[in-house]
Write a protein that holds these residues in place. Structure first.
Motif, PDB file in Angstrom:
ATOM      1  N   SER A   2       0.834  -1.193   0.000  1.00 47.35           N
ATOM      2  CA  SER A   2       0.000   0.000   0.000  1.00 47.35           C
ATOM      3  C   SER A   2       0.874   1.250   0.000  1.00 47.35           C
ATOM      4  O   SER A   2       1.981   1.262   0.533  1.00 47.35           O
ATOM      5  CB  SER A   2      -0.901   0.011   1.233  1.00 47.35           C
ATOM      6  OG  SER A   2      -1.785  -1.080   1.223  1.00 47.35           O
ATOM      7  N   TYR A   4       1.334   5.141   1.164  1.00 45.15           N
ATOM      8  CA  TYR A   4       0.921   5.995   2.271  1.00 45.15           C
ATOM      9  C   TYR A   4       1.410   7.424   2.053  1.00 45.15           C
ATOM     10  O   TYR A   4       2.314   7.684   1.254  1.00 45.15           O
ATOM     11  CB  TYR A   4       1.480   5.461   3.592  1.00 45.15           C
ATOM     12  CG  TYR A   4       0.869   4.152   4.019  1.00 45.15           C
ATOM     13  CD1 TYR A   4      -0.243   4.120   4.843  1.00 45.15           C
ATOM     14  CD2 TYR A   4       1.405   2.938   3.578  1.00 45.15           C
ATOM     15  CE1 TYR A   4      -0.814   2.919   5.239  1.00 45.15           C
ATOM     16  CE2 TYR A   4       0.837   1.733   3.961  1.00 45.15           C
ATOM     17  CZ  TYR A   4      -0.273   1.732   4.792  1.00 45.15           C
ATOM     18  OH  TYR A   4      -0.846   0.550   5.169  1.00 45.15           O
ATOM     19  N   TYR A   5       0.812   8.316   2.822  1.00 40.56           N
ATOM     20  CA  TYR A   5       1.219   9.719   2.842  1.00 40.56           C
ATOM     21  C   TYR A   5       1.336  10.145   4.296  1.00 40.56           C
ATOM     22  O   TYR A   5       0.628   9.631   5.168  1.00 40.56           O
ATOM     23  CB  TYR A   5       0.205  10.592   2.103  1.00 40.56           C
ATOM     24  CG  TYR A   5       0.133  10.286   0.628  1.00 40.56           C
ATOM     25  CD1 TYR A   5       0.852  11.038  -0.289  1.00 40.56           C
ATOM     26  CD2 TYR A   5      -0.635   9.216   0.169  1.00 40.56           C
ATOM     27  CE1 TYR A   5       0.814  10.740  -1.639  1.00 40.56           C
ATOM     28  CE2 TYR A   5      -0.685   8.906  -1.184  1.00 40.56           C
ATOM     29  CZ  TYR A   5       0.043   9.672  -2.081  1.00 40.56           C
ATOM     30  OH  TYR A   5       0.016   9.363  -3.423  1.00 40.56           O
ATOM     31  N   ASP A  21      -3.265   6.122   4.583  1.00 40.89           N
ATOM     32  CA  ASP A  21      -3.436   5.592   3.226  1.00 40.89           C
ATOM     33  C   ASP A  21      -4.550   6.332   2.493  1.00 40.89           C
ATOM     34  O   ASP A  21      -5.167   7.261   3.039  1.00 40.89           O
ATOM     35  CB  ASP A  21      -3.660   4.073   3.246  1.00 40.89           C
ATOM     36  CG  ASP A  21      -5.025   3.645   3.770  1.00 40.89           C
ATOM     37  OD1 ASP A  21      -5.922   4.501   3.965  1.00 40.89           O
ATOM     38  OD2 ASP A  21      -5.209   2.438   3.974  1.00 40.89           O
ATOM     39  N   ALA A  22      -4.823   5.927   1.265  1.00 39.17           N
ATOM     40  CA  ALA A  22      -5.758   6.647   0.403  1.00 39.17           C
ATOM     41  C   ALA A  22      -7.199   6.558   0.874  1.00 39.17           C
ATOM     42  O   ALA A  22      -8.053   7.307   0.396  1.00 39.17           O
ATOM     43  CB  ALA A  22      -5.648   6.128  -1.027  1.00 39.17           C
ATOM     44  N   ARG A  23      -7.473   5.654   1.813  1.00 42.09           N
ATOM     45  CA  ARG A  23      -8.825   5.554   2.376  1.00 42.09           C
ATOM     46  C   ARG A  23      -8.956   6.358   3.666  1.00 42.09           C
ATOM     47  O   ARG A  23     -10.038   6.410   4.248  1.00 42.09           O
ATOM     48  CB  ARG A  23      -9.163   4.087   2.660  1.00 42.09           C
ATOM     49  CG  ARG A  23      -9.180   3.184   1.432  1.00 42.09           C
ATOM     50  CD  ARG A  23      -9.216   1.724   1.855  1.00 42.09           C
ATOM     51  NE  ARG A  23      -8.004   1.380   2.619  1.00 42.09           N
ATOM     52  CZ  ARG A  23      -7.909   0.321   3.417  1.00 42.09           C
ATOM     53  NH1 ARG A  23      -8.951  -0.492   3.587  1.00 42.09           N
ATOM     54  NH2 ARG A  23      -6.772   0.080   4.067  1.00 42.09           N
ATOM     55  N   TRP A 121     -13.054  15.619   3.544  1.00 44.03           N
ATOM     56  CA  TRP A 121     -12.746  14.284   3.026  1.00 44.03           C
ATOM     57  C   TRP A 121     -13.525  13.193   3.762  1.00 44.03           C
ATOM     58  O   TRP A 121     -14.250  12.412   3.137  1.00 44.03           O
ATOM     59  CB  TRP A 121     -11.241  14.058   3.150  1.00 44.03           C
ATOM     60  CG  TRP A 121     -10.728  12.735   2.652  1.00 44.03           C
ATOM     61  CD1 TRP A 121     -11.330  11.903   1.747  1.00 44.03           C
ATOM     62  CD2 TRP A 121      -9.511  12.090   3.042  1.00 44.03           C
ATOM     63  NE1 TRP A 121     -10.550  10.790   1.543  1.00 44.03           N
ATOM     64  CE2 TRP A 121      -9.436  10.872   2.323  1.00 44.03           C
ATOM     65  CE3 TRP A 121      -8.487  12.437   3.918  1.00 44.03           C
ATOM     66  CZ2 TRP A 121      -8.357   9.993   2.463  1.00 44.03           C
ATOM     67  CZ3 TRP A 121      -7.415  11.568   4.052  1.00 44.03           C
ATOM     68  CH2 TRP A 121      -7.348  10.364   3.341  1.00 44.03           C
ATOM     69  N   ARG A 291      -4.392  14.485   2.819  1.00 41.53           N
ATOM     70  CA  ARG A 291      -5.260  14.544   1.635  1.00 41.53           C
ATOM     71  C   ARG A 291      -4.771  15.590   0.638  1.00 41.53           C
ATOM     72  O   ARG A 291      -4.826  15.392  -0.584  1.00 41.53           O
ATOM     73  CB  ARG A 291      -6.694  14.854   2.055  1.00 41.53           C
ATOM     74  CG  ARG A 291      -7.687  14.841   0.907  1.00 41.53           C
ATOM     75  CD  ARG A 291      -7.879  13.442   0.375  1.00 41.53           C
ATOM     76  NE  ARG A 291      -8.243  13.429  -1.027  1.00 41.53           N
ATOM     77  CZ  ARG A 291      -8.630  12.341  -1.688  1.00 41.53           C
ATOM     78  NH1 ARG A 291      -8.706  11.181  -1.056  1.00 41.53           N
ATOM     79  NH2 ARG A 291      -8.919  12.390  -2.964  1.00 41.53           N
ATOM     80  N   MET A 294      -1.894  14.167  -1.259  1.00 46.52           N
ATOM     81  CA  MET A 294      -2.435  13.143  -2.158  1.00 46.52           C
ATOM     82  C   MET A 294      -3.012  13.778  -3.417  1.00 46.52           C
ATOM     83  O   MET A 294      -2.715  13.358  -4.543  1.00 46.52           O
ATOM     84  CB  MET A 294      -3.556  12.360  -1.464  1.00 46.52           C
ATOM     85  CG  MET A 294      -3.145  11.348  -0.450  1.00 46.52           C
ATOM     86  SD  MET A 294      -4.640  10.521   0.208  1.00 46.52           S
ATOM     87  CE  MET A 294      -4.074  10.082   1.841  1.00 46.52           C
ATOM     88  N   ASP A 295      -3.862  14.780  -3.220  1.00 48.90           N
ATOM     89  CA  ASP A 295      -4.502  15.440  -4.357  1.00 48.90           C
ATOM     90  C   ASP A 295      -3.486  16.074  -5.279  1.00 48.90           C
ATOM     91  O   ASP A 295      -3.611  16.029  -6.502  1.00 48.90           O
ATOM     92  CB  ASP A 295      -5.511  16.486  -3.871  1.00 48.90           C
ATOM     93  CG  ASP A 295      -6.737  15.873  -3.229  1.00 48.90           C
ATOM     94  OD1 ASP A 295      -6.945  14.655  -3.393  1.00 48.90           O
ATOM     95  OD2 ASP A 295      -7.487  16.605  -2.550  1.00 48.90           O
ATOM     96  N   GLN A 298      -1.613  13.217  -7.136  1.00 48.46           N
ATOM     97  CA  GLN A 298      -2.454  12.414  -8.022  1.00 48.46           C
ATOM     98  C   GLN A 298      -3.133  13.252  -9.088  1.00 48.46           C
ATOM     99  O   GLN A 298      -3.650  12.719 -10.067  1.00 48.46           O
ATOM    100  CB  GLN A 298      -3.495  11.649  -7.199  1.00 48.46           C
ATOM    101  CG  GLN A 298      -2.875  10.635  -6.251  1.00 48.46           C
ATOM    102  CD  GLN A 298      -3.868  10.063  -5.277  1.00 48.46           C
ATOM    103  OE1 GLN A 298      -5.068  10.340  -5.330  1.00 48.46           O
ATOM    104  NE2 GLN A 298      -3.372   9.236  -4.350  1.00 48.46           N
TER     105      GLN A 298
END
Length: 299
Positions: A2, A4-5, A21-23, A121, A291, A294-295, A298
């Motif tokens: 997985s 992670y951030y 993680d992304a969730r 989020w 988040r 991540m944004d 991605q």
């Protein structure tokens, strides 16, 4: 494996961070006291130590997000202004310093913006296109998010609802103005109201007495709720968000005063205002910071 951030929340008292993680699942945590007596160099070193502890977990990490107190240039990752709560922090090129240290992309935002991103989020504002957040803690912070992104303004100062003047010529504020909302709505302000009404009382005891039906406590709390109503009315008038999220330490006791506040808000404002208590508590800033990076990575 997985991906992670790291999401970090940096304030004048403490630094806390998590591997996320992304969730939005938190796999590991790290924290430290903010060594303010050591100035900017010490604060940066402590932040790096907290991040390094998470990297030692051996997970694949895609980037680092930090929500920091102060006025932040998010595009450049620079702290444009910080109060004496973070001495020497003004001018810190934080994203650049973290990328140089860890060879990972880094994003930096104001801590209130990061907390709001977390609520957008996984918290109270999930699914809303636009919302404002008002945080009632030691001070009063705020943020406005539109389409998932914080609106920072031309100087990184958008959403500073705590320093909108609620009472012209009123109580002096540490920002140099008088009558700021922070002087009437913060947890400190609530404790001041309590002490003015009852010697030796703090905000917590005042709210407990209010919940028990104490008539004199009701007067002090209702005055506070009136000021909160006017502040939220102004936010709704300025921005017309889909909702105003109320967070911070005072909001954690919302079960005591929320129903009474709803009645006073409806009586004082002709606007249709949706208000919601925040859900994520102390994790909002870390989740939101993660988040945001991540944004960025991605998108």
């Amino acid at each position: 494996m997985s991906r992670y951030y790291i999401g970090a929340d940096l304030g004048g008292t403490g630094i806390k961070a998590a591997l996320i993680d992304a969730r939005g699942v938190i796999a590991a945590r790290s924290k430290a006291a903010t060594p303010v007596t050591e100035g900017a160099a010490g604060i940066l070193r402590a932040l790096k130590d907290v991040i390094r502890a998470l990297l030692s977990e051996g997970a694949e990490v895609g980037g680092i997000g930090v929500g920091s107190a102060g006025r932040i240039d998010a595009a450049e990752g620079i702290v444009r202004y910080a109060t004496d709560n973070l001495p020497g922090w003004t001018g810190m090129r934080l994203a650049e310093a973290l990328t140089a240290e860890f060879a990972l992309p880094a994003a930096v935002e104001n801590d209130a913006n990061a907390a709001a991103a977390g609520e957008g989020w996984l918290g109270a504002a999930a699914g809303l296109c636009s919302f404002a957040m008002l945080t009632l803690g030691t001070g009063v912070g705020g943020a406005f998010l539109h389409r998932g992104a914080p609106v920072s303004g031309s100087q990184g100062a958008a959403g500073e609802f705590g320093h909108a003047v609620l009472y012209p010529g009123g109580l002096p504020c540490n920002c140099g103005q008088r009558g700021c909302a922070e002087q009437y709505l913060s947890g400190s302000a609530l404790s001041r109201r309590a002490a003015e009404a009852f010697a030796g009382w703090d905000g917590r005891r005042l709210l407990e007495a209010f919940a028990a039906g104490h008539s004199l406590a009701a007067g002090a709390v209702e005055a506070y709720l009136d000021d909160l109503s006017y502040a939220v009315h102004n936010i709704q008038s300025y921005l017309d968000p889909a909702a105003v999220i109320i967070g911070g330490g005072v909001a954690e006791s919302h079960s005591v005063w929320w129903e009474a506040w709803q009645r006073r808000l409806a009586a004082l404002s002709p606007l249709s205002i949706k208000v919601l208590p925040a859900k994520l508590g102390n994790e909002a800033g870390m989740l939101g910071a993660a988040r945001l990076i991540m944004d960025r990575e991605q998108g």
